[in-house]
Every structure is written in C-alpha cells, then in structure tokens.
Design a protein around this motif. Structure first.
Motif, PDB file in Angstrom:
ATOM      1  N   VAL A   1       0.872  -1.178   0.000  1.00 22.32           N
ATOM      2  CA  VAL A   1       0.000   0.000   0.000  1.00 22.32           C
ATOM      3  C   VAL A   1       0.902   1.218   0.000  1.00 22.32           C
ATOM      4  CG1 VAL A   1      -1.759   1.298   1.256  1.00 22.32           C
ATOM      5  CG2 VAL A   1      -1.865  -1.201   1.193  1.00 22.32           C
ATOM      6  N   THR A   2       0.912   1.935  -1.121  1.00 22.24           N
ATOM      7  CA  THR A   2       1.771   3.109  -1.279  1.00 22.24           C
ATOM      8  C   THR A   2       0.951   4.376  -1.101  1.00 22.24           C
ATOM      9  OG1 THR A   2       3.127   1.895  -2.883  1.00 22.24           O
ATOM     10  CG2 THR A   2       3.373   4.299  -2.812  1.00 22.24           C
ATOM     11  N   PRO A   3       1.217   5.171  -0.073  1.00 20.01           N
ATOM     12  CA  PRO A   3       0.443   6.409   0.129  1.00 20.01           C
ATOM     13  C   PRO A   3       0.846   7.484  -0.872  1.00 20.01           C
ATOM     14  CG  PRO A   3       2.157   6.224   1.794  1.00 20.01           C
ATOM     15  CD  PRO A   3       2.213   4.957   0.999  1.00 20.01           C
ATOM     16  N   PHE A   4      -0.129   8.278  -1.291  1.00 23.96           N
ATOM     17  CA  PHE A   4       0.108   9.432  -2.147  1.00 23.96           C
ATOM     18  C   PHE A   4      -0.206  10.689  -1.346  1.00 23.96           C
ATOM     19  CE2 PHE A   4       0.339   6.317  -5.323  1.00 23.96           C
ATOM     20  CZ  PHE A   4       0.736   6.873  -6.538  1.00 23.96           C
ATOM     21  N   PRO A   5       0.533  11.755  -1.538  1.00 28.32           N
ATOM     22  CA  PRO A   5       0.260  12.984  -0.781  1.00 28.32           C
ATOM     23  C   PRO A   5      -1.044  13.629  -1.214  1.00 28.32           C
ATOM     24  CG  PRO A   5       1.898  13.404  -2.480  1.00 28.32           C
ATOM     25  CD  PRO A   5       1.671  11.919  -2.482  1.00 28.32           C
ATOM     26  N   ILE A   6      -1.711  14.283  -0.258  1.00 29.48           N
ATOM     27  CA  ILE A   6      -2.877  15.100  -0.588  1.00 29.48           C
ATOM     28  C   ILE A   6      -2.347  16.492  -0.909  1.00 29.48           C
ATOM     29  CG2 ILE A   6      -5.064  16.040   0.260  1.00 29.48           C
ATOM     30  CD1 ILE A   6      -5.245  13.597   2.116  1.00 29.48           C
ATOM     31  N   ILE A   7      -2.294  16.810  -2.188  1.00 30.11           N
ATOM     32  CA  ILE A   7      -1.649  18.049  -2.646  1.00 30.11           C
ATOM     33  C   ILE A   7      -2.443  19.279  -2.221  1.00 30.11           C
ATOM     34  CG2 ILE A   7      -0.755  19.313  -4.623  1.00 30.11           C
ATOM     35  CD1 ILE A   7       0.696  16.680  -4.045  1.00 30.11           C
ATOM     36  N   ASN A   8      -3.747  19.265  -2.450  1.00 31.17           N
ATOM     37  CA  ASN A   8      -4.595  20.405  -2.091  1.00 31.17           C
ATOM     38  C   ASN A   8      -4.954  20.307  -0.615  1.00 31.17           C
ATOM     39  OD1 ASN A   8      -6.506  22.409  -1.794  1.00 31.17           O
ATOM     40  ND2 ASN A   8      -7.790  21.769  -3.512  1.00 31.17           N
ATOM     41  N   SER A   9      -4.408  21.163   0.205  1.00 34.50           N
ATOM     42  CA  SER A   9      -4.635  21.099   1.656  1.00 34.50           C
ATOM     43  C   SER A   9      -6.105  21.302   2.019  1.00 34.50           C
ATOM     44  CB  SER A   9      -3.776  22.144   2.369  1.00 34.50           C
ATOM     45  OG  SER A   9      -4.097  23.450   1.932  1.00 34.50           O
ATOM     46  N   ARG A  10      -6.882  21.937   1.134  1.00 33.07           N
ATOM     47  CA  ARG A  10      -8.310  22.162   1.408  1.00 33.07           C
ATOM     48  C   ARG A  10      -9.101  20.854   1.359  1.00 33.07           C
ATOM     49  NH1 ARG A  10     -10.841  25.935  -2.490  1.00 33.07           N
ATOM     50  NH2 ARG A  10     -12.464  26.146  -0.897  1.00 33.07           N
ATOM     51  N   LEU A  11      -8.491  19.792   0.840  1.00 28.83           N
ATOM     52  CA  LEU A  11      -9.156  18.489   0.801  1.00 28.83           C
ATOM     53  C   LEU A  11      -9.024  17.720   2.107  1.00 28.83           C
ATOM     54  CD1 LEU A  11      -8.267  17.160  -2.781  1.00 28.83           C
ATOM     55  CD2 LEU A  11     -10.560  17.654  -1.909  1.00 28.83           C
ATOM     56  N   ARG A  12      -8.130  18.157   2.983  1.00 28.36           N
ATOM     57  CA  ARG A  12      -7.841  17.367   4.174  1.00 28.36           C
ATOM     58  C   ARG A  12      -9.035  17.165   5.110  1.00 28.36           C
ATOM     59  NH1 ARG A  12      -2.593  16.165   4.232  1.00 28.36           N
ATOM     60  NH2 ARG A  12      -1.200  17.449   2.973  1.00 28.36           N
ATOM     61  N   PRO A  13      -9.979  18.111   5.226  1.00 27.59           N
ATOM     62  CA  PRO A  13     -11.160  17.820   6.045  1.00 27.59           C
ATOM     63  C   PRO A  13     -12.055  16.734   5.441  1.00 27.59           C
ATOM     64  CG  PRO A  13     -10.858  20.185   5.772  1.00 27.59           C
ATOM     65  CD  PRO A  13      -9.950  19.520   4.799  1.00 27.59           C
ATOM     66  N   PHE A  14     -11.851  16.420   4.163  1.00 25.25           N
ATOM     67  CA  PHE A  14     -12.696  15.456   3.467  1.00 25.25           C
ATOM     68  C   PHE A  14     -11.991  14.123   3.199  1.00 25.25           C
ATOM     69  CE2 PHE A  14     -13.826  19.766   2.236  1.00 25.25           C
ATOM     70  CZ  PHE A  14     -15.195  19.799   2.470  1.00 25.25           C
ATOM     71  N   ILE A  15     -10.698  14.173   2.912  1.00 21.79           N
ATOM     72  CA  ILE A  15      -9.944  12.990   2.497  1.00 21.79           C
ATOM     73  C   ILE A  15      -8.979  12.569   3.594  1.00 21.79           C
ATOM     74  CG2 ILE A  15      -8.396  12.015   0.766  1.00 21.79           C
ATOM     75  CD1 ILE A  15     -11.152  12.779  -0.308  1.00 21.79           C
ATOM     76  N   LYS A  16      -9.063  11.302   3.978  1.00 20.71           N
ATOM     77  CA  LYS A  16      -8.167  10.754   5.002  1.00 20.71           C
ATOM     78  C   LYS A  16      -6.872  10.234   4.385  1.00 20.71           C
ATOM     79  CE  LYS A  16      -7.933   6.886   8.284  1.00 20.71           C
ATOM     80  NZ  LYS A  16      -8.684   5.717   8.833  1.00 20.71           N
ATOM     81  N   ARG A  17      -7.003   9.556   3.230  1.00 25.07           N
ATOM     82  CA  ARG A  17      -5.848   8.890   2.649  1.00 25.07           C
ATOM     83  C   ARG A  17      -6.071   8.634   1.166  1.00 25.07           C
ATOM     84  NH1 ARG A  17      -4.074   3.038   4.958  1.00 25.07           N
ATOM     85  NH2 ARG A  17      -6.292   2.680   4.641  1.00 25.07           N
ATOM     86  N   ILE A  18      -5.003   8.788   0.379  1.00 19.00           N
ATOM     87  CA  ILE A  18      -4.982   8.365  -1.020  1.00 19.00           C
ATOM     88  C   ILE A  18      -3.851   7.348  -1.139  1.00 19.00           C
ATOM     89  CG2 ILE A  18      -4.673   9.073  -3.432  1.00 19.00           C
ATOM     90  CD1 ILE A  18      -5.536  11.885  -2.616  1.00 19.00           C
ATOM     91  N   CYS A  19      -4.153   6.162  -1.652  1.00 20.49           N
ATOM     92  CA  CYS A  19      -3.109   5.148  -1.719  1.00 20.49           C
ATOM     93  C   CYS A  19      -3.283   4.239  -2.928  1.00 20.49           C
ATOM     94  CB  CYS A  19      -3.068   4.320  -0.435  1.00 20.49           C
ATOM     95  SG  CYS A  19      -4.574   3.400  -0.098  1.00 20.49           S
TER      96      CYS A  19
END
Length: 273
Positions: free
Chosen positions: A6-24
């Motif tokens: 499971v390779t994590p990807f960064p959440i580039i848009n910081s405004r997504l952080r309240p909505f997105i926990k993880r991209i992998c």
C-alpha cells in the motif's frame, strides 16, 4: 507469491484534508489465488482498478466487477472477501468519517456492504476521465484530486455535534466510551445523535467506535508481532488472552496468530493507523 503493498500518495490540495483521510495505491502480484477477508476500516472510499486481478465475493457468491470505478461502502458484516490473482493494482481514496457525506450529500448508510456506481453520486465525469486516462498512477492521482477539489465549494458544512462526538471517540481508544455518555457531553439526545451519525458517517456510533478500537489494536499488533498472545492481549487493553482471542475472531473472523503470520496481509496494511 508476493505480498500486497500500500503506497500512500500525498494530498496536494490542503483544502481536501477535512474530506480525504488517505490516497493510496494497492498493488500485488500472485501466481495463485489468495482469498482475503475485507476488514472494516471505518471509512467510505472511491476506487479505480488499474489492473483487474481482483474478484469480489459476498457469502460465497461472485459479484462481477464489470467496471473499474466504484464507491466502497462500509463493511459491517461477515462473508465479504476478495480474491487476488495475477497482477493487482487499484487507487483508493479513503474519506474522513463525514467527508463523503459532506462532499456528495448522500446518506452514507445506503452504500454499506456493497460497491456503488459513480452515477449514484453524480460523478460520471470523474469516471469518464479515469477511463480515458493512460492509467499512470500519478495521472490517476491528479484526476481524483482535481475532481474532488472542484466539489469543495459546494460541500455541506460540518455537523458540529457529530464532529465533537468523533473527537471524543478518538480520546483513549482502549477505554470503553458509552454512547449515552458521549451524547450527554455533546448536548444532544442519544437517538438524535445516533440517527445523524449513521446518516453522515454510514454506521452507528457504537460500530464506528468499535472499528476505531480495532484499527488501533491492529496497529499495536503489527508493531509487536513477536510478543506472546498474553502480552499482546494486555497491551491491547484486555484482561486475559482468551477474551482477546475471542473478540479478535469475532471482528476479523480469524485467530490473531494467523493474522500475525501474514494470512491477512492486506488487512494488516489497510488497518494500520
């Protein structure tokens, strides 16, 4: 036979952080089929299957995967498993507990124990963009982020008492938090809290907290695999090994030693905090 990664990807848009926990990105390559129980991870997700070495079974019945794009609902029951064979690759977007509800304005409970179609959240443009891509990991990541970023402005506001209840649940995960006590602390009736929590999160407060606890326990186990069962039981907040083993089997449908020995590598990776 290789192990899943499971390779994590960064959440580039910081405004997504309240909505997105993880991209992998989940990948695996196997010469022979490997069946893995799908664990509750406490999140609704979106996925795009890049390499189709995956089969889904519910109660022993094969569920055809005719598409590549799906909504992944909460797992709240036994009998749901996946079989990996050949090359497997899928991008997974895990939402925060209320992120999916706020972004797509759908009752999260309706997606439990199944794969949903992107049309159910009016996300056909996202599906088309993914299908027309080159299937490059970075491109898929960007397509997801760009689309989800476009939904931020129209997203619903937080439900304060649900967010407060979630924060209380995250405090000392090895202690039991009674839902009645939580409802008193947030100043909302227990029935109203449960109804709104289930709508915005997808599962009841009790089930969600239990899932949080076991996510935390899996992390403890993964970090202390050489310890005895008795020592692990105590570290995970149980009084003795039998009670720990019984609760583990009830949650994962497999004894803890088999989990530790790698029989559920995908669960080990997805349940880590």
């Amino acid at each position: 036979m290789s192990h899943p990664t499971v390779t994590p990807f960064p959440i580039i848009n910081s405004r997504l952080r309240p909505f997105i926990k993880r991209i992998c990105l989940v990948e695996n390559t196997l010469a022979s089929p490997l069946t893995q129980q799908v664990p509750p991870i406490g999140a609704i997700g979106l996925t795009f299957i890049l390499k189709k070495g995956i089969e889904l079974y519910i109660d022993g019945q094969n569920i055809p995967l005719n598409k590549r794009s799906y909504i992944i609902g909460h797992v709240t029951r036994e009998g749901i498993s996946v079989i990996h064979e050949g090359e497997v690759a899928q991008m997974v977007i895990d939402f925060t507990p209320t992120g999916f509800y706020r972004m797509f304005k759908k009752n999260c409970r309706t997606f439990n124990n199944r794969l949903g179609d992107f049309s159910e959240i009016d996300a056909k443009p996202l599906e088309v963009a993914l299908e027309n891509s080159s299937y490059d990991h970075k491109e898929i990541h960007k397509i997801f982020e760009d689309y989800l970023s476009s939904k931020i402005e129209s997203a619903l506001p937080e439900v304060p008492f649900v967010e407060e209840a979630l924060a209380l649940m995250h405090q000392n995960l090895l202690e039991n938090h009674r839902i009645e006590d939580i409802s008193n602390k947030v100043g909302i009736g227990q029935r109203h809290l449960s109804r709104m929590f289930t709508k915005t999160v997808g599962i009841s407060p009790k089930k969600f907290f239990r899932t949080l606890q076991w996510n935390h326990i899996m992390t403890i186990i993964s970090m202390n695999q050489k310890d005895s069962m008795t020592k692990l039981a105590l570290a995970c907040g149980f009084y003795d090994q039998p009670s720990f083993t019984n609760e583990f089997k009830r949650f994962m449908q497999i004894p803890p030693r088999k989990f530790i020995n790698g029989r559920l590598q995908l669960a080990q990776l997805m349940l880590k905090e």
